[in-house]
Scaffold this motif. Structure first.
Motif, PDB file in Angstrom:
ATOM      1  N   VAL A  50       0.841  -1.195   0.000  1.00  0.00           N
ATOM      2  CA  VAL A  50       0.000   0.000   0.000  1.00  0.00           C
ATOM      3  C   VAL A  50       0.875   1.244   0.000  1.00  0.00           C
ATOM      4  CG1 VAL A  50      -1.896  -1.169   1.180  1.00  0.00           C
ATOM      5  CG2 VAL A  50      -0.162   0.040   2.527  1.00  0.00           C
ATOM      6  N   SER A  51       0.233   2.386  -0.215  1.00  0.00           N
ATOM      7  CA  SER A  51       0.941   3.661  -0.249  1.00  0.00           C
ATOM      8  C   SER A  51       0.735   4.436   1.055  1.00  0.00           C
ATOM      9  CB  SER A  51       0.436   4.510  -1.419  1.00  0.00           C
ATOM     10  OG  SER A  51       0.943   5.840  -1.343  1.00  0.00           O
ATOM     11  N   PRO A  52       1.792   5.145   1.554  1.00  0.00           N
ATOM     12  CA  PRO A  52       1.619   5.998   2.738  1.00  0.00           C
ATOM     13  C   PRO A  52       1.091   7.392   2.405  1.00  0.00           C
ATOM     14  CG  PRO A  52       3.923   6.000   2.079  1.00  0.00           C
ATOM     15  CD  PRO A  52       3.207   5.069   1.123  1.00  0.00           C
ATOM     16  N   ASP A  53       0.861   7.664   1.120  1.00  0.00           N
ATOM     17  CA  ASP A  53       0.377   8.975   0.677  1.00  0.00           C
ATOM     18  C   ASP A  53      -1.153   8.973   0.685  1.00  0.00           C
ATOM     19  OD1 ASP A  53      -0.307  11.323  -0.573  1.00  0.00           O
ATOM     20  OD2 ASP A  53       0.682  10.864  -2.477  1.00  0.00           O
ATOM     21  N   PRO A  54      -1.784   9.776   1.561  1.00  0.00           N
ATOM     22  CA  PRO A  54      -3.253   9.754   1.655  1.00  0.00           C
ATOM     23  C   PRO A  54      -3.968  10.259   0.411  1.00  0.00           C
ATOM     24  CG  PRO A  54      -2.358  11.531   2.983  1.00  0.00           C
ATOM     25  CD  PRO A  54      -1.187  10.719   2.526  1.00  0.00           C
ATOM     26  N   GLU A  55      -3.236  10.856  -0.538  1.00  0.00           N
ATOM     27  CA  GLU A  55      -3.847  11.277  -1.796  1.00  0.00           C
ATOM     28  C   GLU A  55      -3.821  10.155  -2.830  1.00  0.00           C
ATOM     29  OE1 GLU A  55      -5.376  14.196  -2.067  1.00  0.00           O
ATOM     30  OE2 GLU A  55      -4.851  14.475   0.043  1.00  0.00           O
ATOM     31  N   ASN A  56      -3.070   9.101  -2.561  1.00  0.00           N
ATOM     32  CA  ASN A  56      -2.923   7.983  -3.487  1.00  0.00           C
ATOM     33  C   ASN A  56      -4.121   7.038  -3.355  1.00  0.00           C
ATOM     34  OD1 ASN A  56      -2.025   5.314  -4.551  1.00  0.00           O
ATOM     35  ND2 ASN A  56      -0.057   6.352  -4.783  1.00  0.00           N
ATOM     36  N   PRO A  57      -4.708   6.590  -4.457  1.00  0.00           N
ATOM     37  CA  PRO A  57      -5.850   5.670  -4.349  1.00  0.00           C
ATOM     38  C   PRO A  57      -5.492   4.319  -3.721  1.00  0.00           C
ATOM     39  CG  PRO A  57      -5.166   5.924  -6.638  1.00  0.00           C
ATOM     40  CD  PRO A  57      -4.438   6.966  -5.861  1.00  0.00           C
ATOM     41  N   HIS A  58      -4.206   4.026  -3.587  1.00  0.00           N
ATOM     42  CA  HIS A  58      -3.768   2.772  -2.955  1.00  0.00           C
ATOM     43  C   HIS A  58      -3.303   3.001  -1.513  1.00  0.00           C
ATOM     44  CE1 HIS A  58      -4.055   0.443  -6.679  1.00  0.00           C
ATOM     45  NE2 HIS A  58      -3.558   1.498  -7.286  1.00  0.00           N
ATOM     46  N   PHE A  59      -3.715   4.128  -0.933  1.00  0.00           N
ATOM     47  CA  PHE A  59      -3.345   4.441   0.444  1.00  0.00           C
ATOM     48  C   PHE A  59      -4.004   3.502   1.445  1.00  0.00           C
ATOM     49  CE2 PHE A  59      -4.824   6.593   4.360  1.00  0.00           C
ATOM     50  CZ  PHE A  59      -3.602   6.851   4.961  1.00  0.00           C
ATOM     51  N   SER A  60      -3.213   3.092   2.437  1.00  0.00           N
ATOM     52  CA  SER A  60      -3.705   2.498   3.678  1.00  0.00           C
ATOM     53  C   SER A  60      -2.702   2.856   4.763  1.00  0.00           C
ATOM     54  CB  SER A  60      -3.818   0.965   3.583  1.00  0.00           C
ATOM     55  OG  SER A  60      -5.026   0.551   3.003  1.00  0.00           O
ATOM     56  N   LEU A  61      -3.131   2.806   6.003  1.00  0.00           N
ATOM     57  CA  LEU A  61      -2.220   2.986   7.111  1.00  0.00           C
ATOM     58  C   LEU A  61      -1.445   1.696   7.335  1.00  0.00           C
ATOM     59  CD1 LEU A  61      -4.634   4.885   9.475  1.00  0.00           C
ATOM     60  CD2 LEU A  61      -2.626   5.858   8.321  1.00  0.00           C
ATOM     61  N   SER A  62      -0.300   1.797   8.010  1.00  0.00           N
ATOM     62  CA  SER A  62       0.498   0.614   8.293  1.00  0.00           C
ATOM     63  C   SER A  62       1.022   0.673   9.715  1.00  0.00           C
ATOM     64  CB  SER A  62       1.683   0.528   7.309  1.00  0.00           C
ATOM     65  OG  SER A  62       2.489  -0.607   7.589  1.00  0.00           O
TER      66      SER A  62
END
Length: 235
Positions: free
Chosen positions: A125-137
């Motif tokens: 997943v991505s750490p960028d909240p603007e990215n559609p593949h964002f999730s927290l980790s």
């Protein structure tokens, strides 16, 4: 002789019993729409951690400890369904915007602790909240958060205390791989529509729009900006 129990010890045990019972009763209610949470409760894998205030950092280390433990337990036994619910005693009268701000304050603090403790960000997943593949980790595992509180506009998000329910991203991917995700998602949406009278306009599939918009439960417009910023190394 052992030292006598402290008032904090007594509070934690009282609150744990009380808030855990409240969360379990809420999920078991026939009207509650999330069948995944119901499955976790039935399996005994809906973990609950009682904390003090969602607008305070007092319990953040305890929460992060719980997330690390929860992530490890899932890696050791990656079975459906599991959820980690953090339930706060208060405040009970937060507006939707106040709850949203408090939720993201906790998210930022917990993420910063993940970095401080040397945990890797889940590479799926991505750490960028603007990215559609964002999730927290946390603890190397990606999580999706469902926020609950007394003043939520969506009935499915109303609960008598502020709460943050952490759900594993990997479980959604497992359901997709098994061809079960769309059916489960539709079942939840039908139940939510029956409860609220309308479908939740904020829901989207991972990869189509950032899931950050869904966490607090408040309906937000296109101009909304997520207040979260990952403090670890860029990916």
């Amino acid at each position: 002789m052992s030292a006598p129990a402290t008032p904090l010890y007594h509070w934690q045990h009282r609150a744990q019993d009380e808030l855990q019972t409240m969360m379990h009763s809420h999920v078991s209610d026939a009207a509650f729409p999330c069948v995944g949470a119901k499955a976790a409760l039935a399996k005994g894998t809906l973990d609950v951690l009682a904390c003090n205030r969602i607008d305070s950092a007092w319990d953040d280390l305890r929460i992060h400890d719980g997330l690390i433990k929860f992530a490890k337990a899932y890696r050791d036994s990656p079975a459906l369904f599991r959820s980690f619910a953090v339930v706060f005693e208060g405040p009970e009268q937060l507006s939707e915007t106040e709850f949203e701000a408090a939720l993201w304050e906790r998210v930022q603090s917990l993420s910063d602790k993940d970095v401080w403790r040397g945990q890797d960000y889940d590479s799926r997943v991505s750490p960028d909240p603007e990215n559609p593949h964002f999730s927290l980790s946390f603890g190397g595992q990606a999580f999706f958060i469902v926020g609950l509180h007394p003043n939520a506009s969506r009935p499915a998000r109303r609960f008598s205390r502020p709460a943050m329910v952490f759900n594993l991203h990997d479980q959604f991917e497992t359901l997709r791989a098994e061809g079960r995700y769309e059916g489960l998602r539709e079942k939840i949406m039908i139940r939510d529509e029956a409860l609220a009278g309308t479908r939740n306009p904020m829901l989207s599939r991972h990869g189509e729009a950032s899931e950050a918009r869904q966490y607090s439960g408040r309906a937000v417009g296109d101009a909304w900006q997520c207040p979260f910023s990952y403090s670890g190394d860029g990916k």
